[in-house]
Design an enzyme around this catalytic site. Sequence first.
Site, PDB file in Angstrom:
ATOM      1  N   GLU A 156      -3.788   8.482   8.933  1.00 29.96           N
ATOM      2  CA  GLU A 156      -2.356   8.300   9.180  1.00 29.96           C
ATOM      3  C   GLU A 156      -1.926   8.978  10.481  1.00 29.96           C
ATOM      4  O   GLU A 156      -0.924   8.605  11.089  1.00 29.96           O
ATOM      5  CB  GLU A 156      -1.539   8.853   8.007  1.00 29.96           C
ATOM      6  CG  GLU A 156      -1.692   8.075   6.709  1.00 29.96           C
ATOM      7  CD  GLU A 156      -0.742   6.890   6.588  1.00 29.96           C
ATOM      8  OE1 GLU A 156       0.290   6.885   7.283  1.00 29.96           O
ATOM      9  OE2 GLU A 156      -1.046   5.965   5.810  1.00 29.96           O
TER      10      GLU A 156
ATOM     11  N   CYS B 110      -4.522  -1.039  -2.166  1.00 29.29           N
ATOM     12  CA  CYS B 110      -4.492   0.410  -2.356  1.00 29.29           C
ATOM     13  C   CYS B 110      -5.427   0.745  -3.512  1.00 29.29           C
ATOM     14  O   CYS B 110      -5.233   0.261  -4.631  1.00 29.29           O
ATOM     15  CB  CYS B 110      -3.070   0.857  -2.692  1.00 29.29           C
ATOM     16  SG  CYS B 110      -2.876   2.600  -3.095  1.00 29.29           S
TER      17      CYS B 110
ATOM     18  N   TYR C 193      -0.263   8.397  -2.360  1.00 27.26           N
ATOM     19  CA  TYR C 193      -0.178   8.215  -3.812  1.00 27.26           C
ATOM     20  C   TYR C 193      -1.308   8.964  -4.533  1.00 27.26           C
ATOM     21  O   TYR C 193      -1.199   9.270  -5.715  1.00 27.26           O
ATOM     22  CB  TYR C 193      -0.312   6.729  -4.180  1.00 27.26           C
ATOM     23  CG  TYR C 193       0.913   5.870  -3.954  1.00 27.26           C
ATOM     24  CD1 TYR C 193       2.013   6.329  -3.233  1.00 27.26           C
ATOM     25  CD2 TYR C 193       0.957   4.575  -4.460  1.00 27.26           C
ATOM     26  CE1 TYR C 193       3.113   5.508  -3.021  1.00 27.26           C
ATOM     27  CE2 TYR C 193       2.056   3.753  -4.255  1.00 27.26           C
ATOM     28  CZ  TYR C 193       3.131   4.223  -3.530  1.00 27.26           C
ATOM     29  OH  TYR C 193       4.213   3.407  -3.335  1.00 27.26           O
ATOM     30  N   GLY C 194      -2.384   9.215  -3.819  1.00 33.10           N
ATOM     31  CA  GLY C 194      -3.589   9.719  -4.461  1.00 33.10           C
ATOM     32  C   GLY C 194      -3.468  11.076  -5.121  1.00 33.10           C
ATOM     33  O   GLY C 194      -4.297  11.451  -5.939  1.00 33.10           O
TER      34      GLY C 194
ATOM     35  N   CYS D 154     -10.719   3.083  -0.478  1.00 30.94           N
ATOM     36  CA  CYS D 154      -9.325   3.236  -0.047  1.00 30.94           C
ATOM     37  C   CYS D 154      -9.197   2.457   1.249  1.00 30.94           C
ATOM     38  O   CYS D 154     -10.073   2.537   2.111  1.00 30.94           O
ATOM     39  CB  CYS D 154      -8.996   4.714   0.173  1.00 30.94           C
ATOM     40  SG  CYS D 154      -7.381   5.033   0.932  1.00 30.94           S
ATOM     41  N   THR D 155      -8.118   1.710   1.393  1.00 27.63           N
ATOM     42  CA  THR D 155      -7.997   0.847   2.571  1.00 27.63           C
ATOM     43  C   THR D 155      -7.713   1.633   3.852  1.00 27.63           C
ATOM     44  O   THR D 155      -7.708   1.050   4.936  1.00 27.63           O
ATOM     45  CB  THR D 155      -6.905  -0.229   2.356  1.00 27.63           C
ATOM     46  OG1 THR D 155      -5.748   0.365   1.769  1.00 27.63           O
ATOM     47  CG2 THR D 155      -7.426  -1.345   1.461  1.00 27.63           C
ATOM     48  N   HIS D 156      -7.504   2.936   3.744  1.00 29.57           N
ATOM     49  CA  HIS D 156      -7.456   3.770   4.947  1.00 29.57           C
ATOM     50  C   HIS D 156      -8.855   3.993   5.527  1.00 29.57           C
ATOM     51  O   HIS D 156      -9.017   4.170   6.734  1.00 29.57           O
ATOM     52  CB  HIS D 156      -6.854   5.146   4.628  1.00 29.57           C
ATOM     53  CG  HIS D 156      -5.374   5.175   4.472  1.00 29.57           C
ATOM     54  ND1 HIS D 156      -4.739   4.685   3.352  1.00 29.57           N
ATOM     55  CD2 HIS D 156      -4.399   5.643   5.289  1.00 29.57           C
ATOM     56  CE1 HIS D 156      -3.431   4.861   3.491  1.00 29.57           C
ATOM     57  NE2 HIS D 156      -3.200   5.434   4.652  1.00 29.57           N
TER      58      HIS D 156
ATOM     59  N   ASP E 176       0.860  -1.181   0.000  1.00 26.38           N
ATOM     60  CA  ASP E 176       0.000   0.000   0.000  1.00 26.38           C
ATOM     61  C   ASP E 176       0.899   1.234   0.000  1.00 26.38           C
ATOM     62  O   ASP E 176       2.102   1.141   0.262  1.00 26.38           O
ATOM     63  CB  ASP E 176      -0.898   0.004   1.237  1.00 26.38           C
ATOM     64  CG  ASP E 176      -1.832   1.208   1.278  1.00 26.38           C
ATOM     65  OD1 ASP E 176      -2.518   1.454   0.275  1.00 26.38           O
ATOM     66  OD2 ASP E 176      -1.849   1.916   2.303  1.00 26.38           O
ATOM     67  N   SER E 177       0.277   2.381  -0.278  1.00 29.81           N
ATOM     68  CA  SER E 177       1.021   3.631  -0.289  1.00 29.81           C
ATOM     69  C   SER E 177       1.499   4.024   1.104  1.00 29.81           C
ATOM     70  O   SER E 177       2.408   4.836   1.243  1.00 29.81           O
ATOM     71  CB  SER E 177       0.145   4.750  -0.858  1.00 29.81           C
ATOM     72  OG  SER E 177      -1.015   4.914  -0.059  1.00 29.81           O
TER      73      SER E 177
ATOM     74  N   THR F 215      -5.791   3.499  -5.065  1.00 29.09           N
ATOM     75  CA  THR F 215      -5.137   4.305  -6.087  1.00 29.09           C
ATOM     76  C   THR F 215      -4.348   3.438  -7.052  1.00 29.09           C
ATOM     77  O   THR F 215      -4.479   3.561  -8.278  1.00 29.09           O
ATOM     78  CB  THR F 215      -4.215   5.349  -5.425  1.00 29.09           C
ATOM     79  OG1 THR F 215      -5.005   6.210  -4.593  1.00 29.09           O
ATOM     80  CG2 THR F 215      -3.490   6.171  -6.468  1.00 29.09           C
TER      81      THR F 215
END
Length: 272
Positions: free
Chosen positions: A153, A74, A43-44, A187-189, A11-12, A76
């Site tokens: 994050e 990810c 990355y987005g 998005c996995t966030h 992932d980013s 993105t």
Amino acid sequence: MSSENAIGVFDSGLGGLSAVKEFLRVLPQEKIIYFGDTGRVPYGTRSRDTIRKYAVQDTNFLLKHNVKMIVAACGTVSSVAGDLLRETLPVPYTGVVNPTAYTAVRVTRNGRIGVIGTAATVNSHSYKLRLQKLEPRVKVYEQACPLFVPLVENGVIDRCDIITMAVVARYLSPLKEQGVDTLILGCTHFPLLREAIHDFMGPNVRLIDSGLETAVYAAKVLGQEKLLCTRFEQPQPEFYVSDTPDGFTSVAGLFLGRNMEHAVTQIDIEAY
């Protein structure tokens, strides 16, 4: 290729750990090697060419570990570089778009599906194109949520936090007004904001977690390829990052939903 080899997940940043959480639950016998590109997150906001370059470097690193499958956890990367990876990787590959779209089409009741993701994911229209290919009659409403990744994050995810609530309301109001009954967390966030999103959208909106759907799909692919591991014990996952591991442990614990007691190794991703 041995079924005992690990699954490579990248992932980013740290968001892909929400997918790792689901992999550890769905495929407990599998070894997971995770790379989070914490030095270059997010990355987005990057260009298409940069995202594709980063994706190739990330997968090259995982291939050095002889993984039997690569998962772009990810949205993105899945949206912008998925076709490239699918065509060039020497092992089975999946992103998060296809598995998630299949589930969303299956569960929607009114045919109105919302998609939230990074700017790059939304601008690629990858989810919309896949959803409408699966079911041309669905109406798809897309919304970029660029502040969601920084919130997650930095651990600002409490459903009662005034900042979290304000950002969620800002981005999701248009989707709520459109009457979507299904919302893809693209998005996995974003699953870490699930409670705040659920509170705002209401109990009648089904939230689709791309990490869970991808783990279920990966299990299906490995079964078809006869690559499911047959070991009985649960192996320890390995974690790699491209920036200092300081602070990784506490934030990673949020994503994994359990105490983070594993070593984290910093690597030079530009070497790949």
